[in-house]
Design a protein around this motif. Structure first.
Motif, PDB file in Angstrom:
ATOM      1  N   PHE A   1       0.888  -1.162   0.000  1.00 30.54           N
ATOM      2  CA  PHE A   1       0.000   0.000   0.000  1.00 30.54           C
ATOM      3  C   PHE A   1       0.925   1.212   0.000  1.00 30.54           C
ATOM      4  O   PHE A   1       1.091   1.893   1.003  1.00 30.54           O
ATOM      5  CB  PHE A   1      -0.874  -0.086   1.253  1.00 30.54           C
ATOM      6  CG  PHE A   1      -1.764   1.088   1.508  1.00 30.54           C
ATOM      7  CD1 PHE A   1      -2.720   1.472   0.593  1.00 30.54           C
ATOM      8  CD2 PHE A   1      -1.647   1.802   2.698  1.00 30.54           C
ATOM      9  CE1 PHE A   1      -3.553   2.555   0.855  1.00 30.54           C
ATOM     10  CE2 PHE A   1      -2.474   2.879   2.967  1.00 30.54           C
ATOM     11  CZ  PHE A   1      -3.424   3.261   2.033  1.00 30.54           C
TER      12      PHE A   1
ATOM     13  N   LEU B   1      -1.151  -2.433  -4.513  1.00 28.17           N
ATOM     14  CA  LEU B   1      -2.266  -1.561  -4.874  1.00 28.17           C
ATOM     15  C   LEU B   1      -1.677  -0.390  -5.661  1.00 28.17           C
ATOM     16  O   LEU B   1      -0.916   0.405  -5.111  1.00 28.17           O
ATOM     17  CB  LEU B   1      -2.998  -1.055  -3.625  1.00 28.17           C
ATOM     18  CG  LEU B   1      -3.637  -2.115  -2.724  1.00 28.17           C
ATOM     19  CD1 LEU B   1      -4.403  -1.437  -1.586  1.00 28.17           C
ATOM     20  CD2 LEU B   1      -4.555  -3.053  -3.494  1.00 28.17           C
TER      21      LEU B   1
ATOM     22  N   LEU C   1      -2.161   2.748  -6.616  1.00 30.44           N
ATOM     23  CA  LEU C   1      -3.089   3.762  -6.124  1.00 30.44           C
ATOM     24  C   LEU C   1      -3.061   5.037  -6.961  1.00 30.44           C
ATOM     25  O   LEU C   1      -2.005   5.615  -7.193  1.00 30.44           O
ATOM     26  CB  LEU C   1      -2.728   4.126  -4.679  1.00 30.44           C
ATOM     27  CG  LEU C   1      -2.753   3.001  -3.646  1.00 30.44           C
ATOM     28  CD1 LEU C   1      -2.021   3.444  -2.386  1.00 30.44           C
ATOM     29  CD2 LEU C   1      -4.194   2.619  -3.309  1.00 30.44           C
ATOM     30  N   SER C   2      -4.252   5.474  -7.365  1.00 32.03           N
ATOM     31  CA  SER C   2      -4.391   6.780  -8.000  1.00 32.03           C
ATOM     32  C   SER C   2      -5.282   7.633  -7.107  1.00 32.03           C
ATOM     33  O   SER C   2      -6.432   7.262  -6.817  1.00 32.03           O
ATOM     34  CB  SER C   2      -5.023   6.645  -9.388  1.00 32.03           C
ATOM     35  OG  SER C   2      -5.102   7.904 -10.027  1.00 32.03           O
ATOM     36  N   LEU C   3      -4.729   8.761  -6.628  1.00 31.80           N
ATOM     37  CA  LEU C   3      -5.443   9.611  -5.668  1.00 31.80           C
ATOM     38  C   LEU C   3      -6.470  10.463  -6.420  1.00 31.80           C
ATOM     39  O   LEU C   3      -6.256  11.629  -6.723  1.00 31.80           O
ATOM     40  CB  LEU C   3      -4.451  10.481  -4.905  1.00 31.80           C
ATOM     41  CG  LEU C   3      -5.017  11.368  -3.787  1.00 31.80           C
ATOM     42  CD1 LEU C   3      -5.713  10.541  -2.717  1.00 31.80           C
ATOM     43  CD2 LEU C   3      -3.900  12.195  -3.157  1.00 31.80           C
TER      44      LEU C   3
ATOM     45  N   TYR D   1       0.185  12.335  -8.196  1.00 35.05           N
ATOM     46  CA  TYR D   1      -0.468  11.213  -7.521  1.00 35.05           C
ATOM     47  C   TYR D   1      -1.668  10.680  -8.295  1.00 35.05           C
ATOM     48  O   TYR D   1      -2.300   9.708  -7.880  1.00 35.05           O
ATOM     49  CB  TYR D   1      -0.845  11.616  -6.088  1.00 35.05           C
ATOM     50  CG  TYR D   1       0.391  11.816  -5.248  1.00 35.05           C
ATOM     51  CD1 TYR D   1       0.999  10.746  -4.608  1.00 35.05           C
ATOM     52  CD2 TYR D   1       1.007  13.073  -5.165  1.00 35.05           C
ATOM     53  CE1 TYR D   1       2.171  10.909  -3.885  1.00 35.05           C
ATOM     54  CE2 TYR D   1       2.179  13.250  -4.442  1.00 35.05           C
ATOM     55  CZ  TYR D   1       2.750  12.163  -3.806  1.00 35.05           C
ATOM     56  OH  TYR D   1       3.927  12.323  -3.093  1.00 35.05           O
TER      57      TYR D   1
ATOM     58  N   THR E   1      -6.153   0.759  -8.301  1.00 36.03           N
ATOM     59  CA  THR E   1      -7.028   1.109  -7.182  1.00 36.03           C
ATOM     60  C   THR E   1      -7.299   2.601  -7.141  1.00 36.03           C
ATOM     61  O   THR E   1      -6.365   3.414  -7.090  1.00 36.03           O
ATOM     62  CB  THR E   1      -6.372   0.681  -5.842  1.00 36.03           C
ATOM     63  OG1 THR E   1      -6.068  -0.722  -5.889  1.00 36.03           O
ATOM     64  CG2 THR E   1      -7.288   0.970  -4.667  1.00 36.03           C
TER      65      THR E   1
ATOM     66  N   TYR F   1      -8.190   5.776  -5.159  1.00 39.95           N
ATOM     67  CA  TYR F   1      -7.945   6.135  -3.758  1.00 39.95           C
ATOM     68  C   TYR F   1      -8.599   7.481  -3.468  1.00 39.95           C
ATOM     69  O   TYR F   1      -8.269   8.490  -4.104  1.00 39.95           O
ATOM     70  CB  TYR F   1      -6.430   6.194  -3.542  1.00 39.95           C
ATOM     71  CG  TYR F   1      -5.969   6.280  -2.110  1.00 39.95           C
ATOM     72  CD1 TYR F   1      -6.443   5.401  -1.144  1.00 39.95           C
ATOM     73  CD2 TYR F   1      -5.015   7.229  -1.731  1.00 39.95           C
ATOM     74  CE1 TYR F   1      -5.977   5.469   0.158  1.00 39.95           C
ATOM     75  CE2 TYR F   1      -4.546   7.298  -0.429  1.00 39.95           C
ATOM     76  CZ  TYR F   1      -5.030   6.418   0.511  1.00 39.95           C
ATOM     77  OH  TYR F   1      -4.583   6.481   1.805  1.00 39.95           O
TER      78      TYR F   1
ATOM     79  N   LEU G   1      -9.544  10.219  -0.588  1.00 37.47           N
ATOM     80  CA  LEU G   1      -9.316  10.730   0.757  1.00 37.47           C
ATOM     81  C   LEU G   1     -10.519  11.553   1.204  1.00 37.47           C
ATOM     82  O   LEU G   1     -10.963  12.456   0.492  1.00 37.47           O
ATOM     83  CB  LEU G   1      -8.048  11.583   0.782  1.00 37.47           C
ATOM     84  CG  LEU G   1      -7.558  12.087   2.134  1.00 37.47           C
ATOM     85  CD1 LEU G   1      -7.268  10.923   3.073  1.00 37.47           C
ATOM     86  CD2 LEU G   1      -6.306  12.949   1.958  1.00 37.47           C
TER      87      LEU G   1
ATOM     88  N   SER H   1     -16.012   7.891  -6.990  1.00 31.78           N
ATOM     89  CA  SER H   1     -15.870   6.432  -6.985  1.00 31.78           C
ATOM     90  C   SER H   1     -16.287   5.832  -8.327  1.00 31.78           C
ATOM     91  O   SER H   1     -15.585   4.988  -8.897  1.00 31.78           O
ATOM     92  CB  SER H   1     -16.717   5.823  -5.863  1.00 31.78           C
ATOM     93  OG  SER H   1     -16.332   6.310  -4.601  1.00 31.78           O
TER      94      SER H   1
ATOM     95  N   TYR I   1     -11.005   2.591  -2.839  1.00 27.13           N
ATOM     96  CA  TYR I   1     -10.533   2.677  -1.455  1.00 27.13           C
ATOM     97  C   TYR I   1     -10.958   4.029  -0.879  1.00 27.13           C
ATOM     98  O   TYR I   1     -10.479   5.076  -1.304  1.00 27.13           O
ATOM     99  CB  TYR I   1      -9.009   2.553  -1.459  1.00 27.13           C
ATOM    100  CG  TYR I   1      -8.327   2.256  -0.149  1.00 27.13           C
ATOM    101  CD1 TYR I   1      -8.694   2.900   1.037  1.00 27.13           C
ATOM    102  CD2 TYR I   1      -7.288   1.332  -0.100  1.00 27.13           C
ATOM    103  CE1 TYR I   1      -8.050   2.623   2.222  1.00 27.13           C
ATOM    104  CE2 TYR I   1      -6.621   1.051   1.091  1.00 27.13           C
ATOM    105  CZ  TYR I   1      -7.012   1.697   2.245  1.00 27.13           C
ATOM    106  OH  TYR I   1      -6.364   1.429   3.427  1.00 27.13           O
TER     107      TYR I   1
ATOM    108  N   GLU J   1     -10.687   6.406   2.185  1.00 25.96           N
ATOM    109  CA  GLU J   1      -9.678   6.560   3.240  1.00 25.96           C
ATOM    110  C   GLU J   1      -9.918   7.804   4.079  1.00 25.96           C
ATOM    111  O   GLU J   1     -10.017   8.916   3.547  1.00 25.96           O
ATOM    112  CB  GLU J   1      -8.303   6.649   2.569  1.00 25.96           C
ATOM    113  CG  GLU J   1      -7.158   7.022   3.482  1.00 25.96           C
ATOM    114  CD  GLU J   1      -6.744   5.889   4.390  1.00 25.96           C
ATOM    115  OE1 GLU J   1      -7.448   5.687   5.409  1.00 25.96           O
ATOM    116  OE2 GLU J   1      -5.738   5.230   4.093  1.00 25.96           O
TER     117      GLU J   1
END
Length: 244
Positions: free
Chosen positions: A78, A93, A95-97, A105, A127, A129, A131, A161, A173, A175
């Motif tokens: 992660f 994972l 991850l793409s923010l 990011y 995934t 991601y 926040l 999402s 995800y 978070e």
């Protein structure tokens, strides 16, 4: 060979809930690995996630090697940065923010990671991601220079999402961030779950069995617990296999 993602999909299809224990290499003592992982093995945990916002070069590799000696659970990276990539884990994972608009990011770090990933056998799982505001500024915000989505803006969380899903991301995800003062609300999880087709991961701020069950009941397919177990290993007592 077993696929971490296929196993997640199979569990989702059977409505079997999964629990990932998140270990931050920067905060974890290697000398504590054996006793800590023994408690993980005795719990309902199904995965071990490894990663943090700020981790020194080589720490992740060393930690994964140590943990591998004590558990057969899948170890999933992660990563907060490409320095946390190690071939010794089972999956990563990617991850793409997508809650933020910092190109590093969203895609930048991913491009940097490709040459390193080529030399590994890691299963790479794209995934999304997201926040979400948690009541305090988190390390993720500082490192990525992005702002979370407001908790009250549920529609934006849902739309983010679904946008990630349309872009082809295999996991979503939600978070709250490490050390969040409160977990992601049942309303947020439920609203996202109603429209999402890919497996849903929820993490941050979960400190009790009741909060864990709330997240599962609201629709989380995987719940991630990290800080609560780092600060209070007695939490494992409530998560033993014979108690749930």
């Amino acid at each position: 060979m077993s696929s971490v993602y296929k196993d997640i999909l199979d569990s989702k299809a059977k409505n079997e809930k999964l629990l990932a224990v998140l270990i931050d290499p920067d905060k974890f003592s290697l000398g504590n690995a054996s006793s800590f992982i023994e408690k993980v093995n005795q719990s309902i945990a199904t995965h071990v996630f490894i990663g943090g916002s700020i981790v020194s070069e080589g720490e992740t590799d060393e930690l994964v090697s140590k943990i591998k000696k004590h558990t057969n659970l899948p170890i999933v990276l992660f990563p907060g940065d490409i320095s946390q990539i190690t071939n010794k884990a089972d999956a990563l994972l990617f991850l793409s923010l997508i809650s933020g608009r910092n190109p590093d990011y969203l895609i930048g770090k991913h491009v940097e990671a490709v040459s390193k990933l080529k030399s590994t056998r890691l299963e790479i799982i794209s995934t999304g991601y997201i926040l979400i505001e948690s009541g305090k500024e988190t390390a993720i915000e500082k490192v990525t220079n992005t702002k979370p989505i407001a908790r009250k803006n549920i529609q934006k969380i849902v739309d983010s999402s679904i946008a990630g899903q349309h872009l082809g991301m295999k996991l979503m995800y939600l978070e709250a961030g490490s050390g969040a003062t409160e977990p992601i609300s049942v309303d947020i999880i439920n609203n996202v779950k109603q429209e999402l087709n890919v497996p849903l991961i929820v993490g941050g701020g979960i400190r009790s069995k009741a909060e864990l069950e709330n997240a599962f009941n609201a629709g989380a397919d995987i719940v991630v617990i990290g800080t609560a177990l780092e600060l209070d290993e007695s939490f494992f007592d409530a998560l033993k296999k014979d108690k749930i």
